[in-house]
Motif scaffolding. Sequence first.
Motif, PDB file in Angstrom:
ATOM      1  N   TRP A 200      72.940  62.593  90.120  1.00  0.00           N
ATOM      2  CA  TRP A 200      74.350  62.318  90.340  1.00  0.00           C
ATOM      3  C   TRP A 200      74.621  62.279  91.831  1.00  0.00           C
ATOM      4  N   MET A 201      75.325  61.248  92.254  1.00  0.00           N
ATOM      5  CA  MET A 201      75.584  61.039  93.677  1.00  0.00           C
ATOM      6  C   MET A 201      77.073  61.020  93.955  1.00  0.00           C
ATOM      7  N   LEU A 202      77.444  61.474  95.138  1.00  0.00           N
ATOM      8  CA  LEU A 202      78.783  61.207  95.628  1.00  0.00           C
ATOM      9  C   LEU A 202      78.993  59.703  95.720  1.00  0.00           C
ATOM     10  N   THR A 203      80.194  59.242  95.459  1.00  0.00           N
ATOM     11  CA  THR A 203      80.534  57.834  95.621  1.00  0.00           C
ATOM     12  C   THR A 203      81.744  57.703  96.539  1.00  0.00           C
ATOM     13  N   LYS A 204      81.915  56.519  97.076  1.00  0.00           N
ATOM     14  CA  LYS A 204      83.091  56.272  97.913  1.00  0.00           C
ATOM     15  C   LYS A 204      84.363  56.488  97.110  1.00  0.00           C
ATOM     16  N   LEU A 205      84.372  56.046  95.853  1.00  0.00           N
ATOM     17  CA  LEU A 205      85.544  56.236  95.009  1.00  0.00           C
ATOM     18  C   LEU A 205      85.854  57.718  94.831  1.00  0.00           C
ATOM     19  N   ALA A 206      84.837  58.536  94.562  1.00  0.00           N
ATOM     20  CA  ALA A 206      85.055  59.969  94.364  1.00  0.00           C
ATOM     21  C   ALA A 206      85.657  60.605  95.612  1.00  0.00           C
ATOM     22  N   LEU A 207      85.238  60.172  96.793  1.00  0.00           N
ATOM     23  CA  LEU A 207      85.771  60.733  98.034  1.00  0.00           C
ATOM     24  C   LEU A 207      87.210  60.285  98.278  1.00  0.00           C
ATOM     25  N   LEU A 208      87.510  59.026  97.970  1.00  0.00           N
ATOM     26  CA  LEU A 208      88.880  58.548  98.138  1.00  0.00           C
ATOM     27  C   LEU A 208      89.841  59.296  97.227  1.00  0.00           C
ATOM     28  N   VAL A 209      89.405  59.582  95.994  1.00  0.00           N
ATOM     29  CA  VAL A 209      90.247  60.353  95.083  1.00  0.00           C
ATOM     30  C   VAL A 209      90.375  61.798  95.578  1.00  0.00           C
ATOM     31  N   ALA A 210      89.263  62.365  96.053  1.00  0.00           N
ATOM     32  CA  ALA A 210      89.268  63.761  96.510  1.00  0.00           C
ATOM     33  C   ALA A 210      90.223  63.988  97.665  1.00  0.00           C
ATOM     34  N   GLU A 211      90.508  62.956  98.422  1.00  0.00           N
ATOM     35  CA  GLU A 211      91.408  63.107  99.559  1.00  0.00           C
ATOM     36  C   GLU A 211      92.793  63.570  99.103  1.00  0.00           C
ATOM     37  N   ASN A 212      93.122  63.349  97.816  1.00  0.00           N
ATOM     38  CA  ASN A 212      94.410  63.803  97.292  1.00  0.00           C
ATOM     39  C   ASN A 212      94.532  65.325  97.299  1.00  0.00           C
ATOM     40  N   ALA A 213      93.409  66.033  97.357  1.00  0.00           N
ATOM     41  CA  ALA A 213      93.460  67.494  97.407  1.00  0.00           C
ATOM     42  C   ALA A 213      93.878  67.995  98.778  1.00  0.00           C
ATOM     43  N   GLY A 214      93.891  67.122  99.761  1.00  0.00           N
ATOM     44  CA  GLY A 214      94.311  67.515 101.104  1.00  0.00           C
ATOM     45  C   GLY A 214      93.231  67.424 102.154  1.00  0.00           C
ATOM     46  N   TRP A 215      92.026  67.015 101.760  1.00  0.00           N
ATOM     47  CA  TRP A 215      90.931  66.906 102.729  1.00  0.00           C
ATOM     48  C   TRP A 215      90.962  65.524 103.382  1.00  0.00           C
ATOM     49  N   PRO A 216      91.245  65.408 104.674  1.00  0.00           N
ATOM     50  CA  PRO A 216      91.203  64.094 105.329  1.00  0.00           C
ATOM     51  C   PRO A 216      89.765  63.633 105.521  1.00  0.00           C
ATOM     52  N   LEU A 217      89.511  62.393 105.172  1.00  0.00           N
ATOM     53  CA  LEU A 217      88.162  61.839 105.317  1.00  0.00           C
ATOM     54  C   LEU A 217      87.916  61.414 106.760  1.00  0.00           C
ATOM     55  N   ASN A 218      86.649  61.470 107.164  1.00  0.00           N
ATOM     56  CA  ASN A 218      86.248  60.992 108.483  1.00  0.00           C
ATOM     57  C   ASN A 218      86.140  59.469 108.422  1.00  0.00           C
ATOM     58  N   ARG A 219      87.186  58.815 108.877  1.00  0.00           N
ATOM     59  CA  ARG A 219      87.255  57.355 108.753  1.00  0.00           C
ATOM     60  C   ARG A 219      86.351  56.635 109.743  1.00  0.00           C
ATOM     61  N   ASN A 220      85.672  57.372 110.624  1.00  0.00           N
ATOM     62  CA  ASN A 220      84.730  56.753 111.548  1.00  0.00           C
ATOM     63  C   ASN A 220      83.359  56.564 110.930  1.00  0.00           C
ATOM     64  N   LEU A 221      83.104  57.183 109.772  1.00  0.00           N
ATOM     65  CA  LEU A 221      81.826  56.999 109.097  1.00  0.00           C
ATOM     66  C   LEU A 221      81.780  55.607 108.474  1.00  0.00           C
ATOM     67  N   THR A 222      80.592  55.020 108.441  1.00  0.00           N
ATOM     68  CA  THR A 222      80.480  53.603 108.066  1.00  0.00           C
ATOM     69  C   THR A 222      80.971  53.259 106.660  1.00  0.00           C
ATOM     70  N   PRO A 223      80.928  54.166 105.663  1.00  0.00           N
ATOM     71  CA  PRO A 223      81.453  53.754 104.356  1.00  0.00           C
ATOM     72  C   PRO A 223      82.936  53.402 104.371  1.00  0.00           C
ATOM     73  N   PHE A 224      83.672  53.868 105.400  1.00  0.00           N
ATOM     74  CA  PHE A 224      85.118  53.668 105.418  1.00  0.00           C
ATOM     75  C   PHE A 224      85.555  52.623 106.443  1.00  0.00           C
ATOM     76  N   LEU A 225      84.600  51.960 107.090  1.00  0.00           N
ATOM     77  CA  LEU A 225      84.945  50.962 108.098  1.00  0.00           C
ATOM     78  C   LEU A 225      85.179  49.605 107.452  1.00  0.00           C
ATOM     79  N   ALA A 226      86.321  49.002 107.754  1.00  0.00           N
ATOM     80  CA  ALA A 226      86.559  47.631 107.322  1.00  0.00           C
ATOM     81  C   ALA A 226      85.695  46.697 108.161  1.00  0.00           C
ATOM     82  N   PRO A 227      85.300  45.545 107.621  1.00  0.00           N
ATOM     83  CA  PRO A 227      84.478  44.624 108.417  1.00  0.00           C
ATOM     84  C   PRO A 227      85.233  44.124 109.639  1.00  0.00           C
ATOM     85  N   SER A 228      84.524  44.006 110.755  1.00  0.00           N
ATOM     86  CA  SER A 228      85.116  43.487 111.986  1.00  0.00           C
ATOM     87  C   SER A 228      84.033  42.868 112.843  1.00  0.00           C
TER      88      SER A 228
END
Length: 644
Positions: free
Chosen positions: A382-410
């Motif tokens: 079982w692995m962490l997924t991007k979806l699981a982390l995005l949902v978990a943010e509702n608990a109050g934990w801010p995600l590190n948006r500088n990590l590559t899974p959260f970067l929009a293409p540019s």
Amino acid sequence: MKRASTLVLVLLASLFIAVPPAHAAGTATVVDRFGRVVNDYGVKLVDWEGYLANPYIELTVKPPTDVPFPVTIDLKAEGTSRLMMDLPSQLTATGATKQLTFAGATETKTFKLAIHSKRAPGVDELYTLRLSVRAGNGTTYTQTMPIRVQQDQKTAIEPTIPITFDYRYDTITGYFTNPAFRTAAEEAVKDWYRFFSIQPFDTVAAGAETNHLPGNDWANNITVTNNAAYNGMWVFFRGIQTPYSTGYPAANGKYATRNGVQLPGPLHRSTAMIFEYDEAGKQLFTSLADEDWYKTEIAGNVLDVHGLVMHEYGHAVAYHSDWAGMRSFVTSGGVNDAEVTAYQGRAVPLDSSYHIPGTQPYWDRLSGQSGGWNHLFPTRRWMLTKLALLVAENAGWPLNRNLTPFLAPSITTTTLPNAPTGQAYTQTLAAKGGVPFYDWRVTSGSLPPGLTLDRFTGAVTGTPTTAGTYSFNVELRDYDAQSAPVNRTFQLVVGGGGGGGNLALTATPSCSFTSAWESCAAINTGGDPTSSNSGGTNQGNRWGTWPQTGQQWADLTWSSAQSIKQAQVYFFDDGQGIDVPSSWKLQSWNGSAYVDVPGAGGYPIAVNQYNTVTFTAVNTTRLRVLLQSNGTSSVGLLEVKAFS
């Protein structure tokens, strides 16, 4: 300092339409979602930062038309056990296998390819996709293509808050007395916090944080407290027998504060992880070796400690009714989180036990995994997924948006260096974010005559024939079908500043300090790097100053004065001790001292491209590139060009 070379293969493709080249008899055609034939270039996967499920790419296979049918094609993604293909497929110690069958020449089949996460930082990887084509008459044909893996994790990621693990109450089963068991469990917990961006809290005094732990069958709860002060997260571990494993936060009415102010969430100050294991015949699997993960699938009768703890600790850190934000998320059916809805393409409800549903519409959209037993791929870790982390943010934990899974293409390249007329030119456009099996296209305007843009690599190459200024728009598409295309307009000047070409070629280089395995002479060879980490470990390919830090310089000296008004600098950055400078500037020799060049229009700092500076023309016999390191890393250059 560790040094490793990144294998860079630049193969040219057509500019707009992927026309398959002539291939031998019995050759299947493999096409990506952009319609590009990938037989020659191959494919590109990404291993994102952090230990989580990586995105897959989907490919379409067209059988050969010049052999008898039916046709069977055996796919083998080989070179590492971390490679996997969508079900039905098999995992092996050397890669993944899958079989496709075709009744006729017009039939096509798709398959999905991904790679399991690699925990340790590393360099880009190169593997092989092998196709064995078996015709209806028994004749077999074999073809191969590269699998490139972009390894985004160049440095280790650690939680930004300290985590204290408390094993004092593992008195029933003693599972956590096993060092390998304990390590696997701790890494699973820390893997959640590695994605959060949060600083230490106010200190909790020893004995001030209460929680509870159950006995077997969740009977005979005991009250527990921290036996030391802490300012991060306290995790109680306990092993029991029957009926299940889980995790939960401390529902004691006390929450994390900073400077006396309660943090949003609110954030609980401790959590508990209960591990249960009493299944007859199953063996505990504790290995964290990435090349061993596939054994959790082929062995068939194992319980992966890391995967189970990662999943169940999710209830402690977020997926539990004691988290106010998650209660709100569940009450709304997930519709109050627009980002989750946008990512998954639908609202994501949680069931009554605070799980993301295990059915396919709620599998993580980019990885095809669910953090549970059912996946698009045959993996039981079982692995962490991007979806699981995005949902978990509702608990109050801010995600590190500088990590590559959260970067929009540019597109990160901002300018292109001038191209001398009649001379070979190579400059690779750079991008980041999204799912980087990128597709590059010119959608308006035009490249200078003689130059082409490689759709796979973003390389602008050729020999420009006609002087002038050319404007064109480049469109970047990443492999996420829901991403919007990214556009940037470039101007490319053919003919140099005054048509005199690269003056640096006739200069003599000198440098402040040079590592024993590098060369100062590398800075003005006239070559064009393919990335800031190109050049390998061979002497003469690049100039670096490791282990020296602070201010460093590289000079170009001519035998007679030159009129210079533009310079282009390509920085060396290997991510392992050599980094781009924190600042830099150009200086010219006035006959007695170095002075800053006048009228410089800013000093860009970008990797994987030339950094161009235009200034008021100076007549000088020396030009200096003055580099200031970031204080902890060394600096270096791959190439310097100067124009009149």
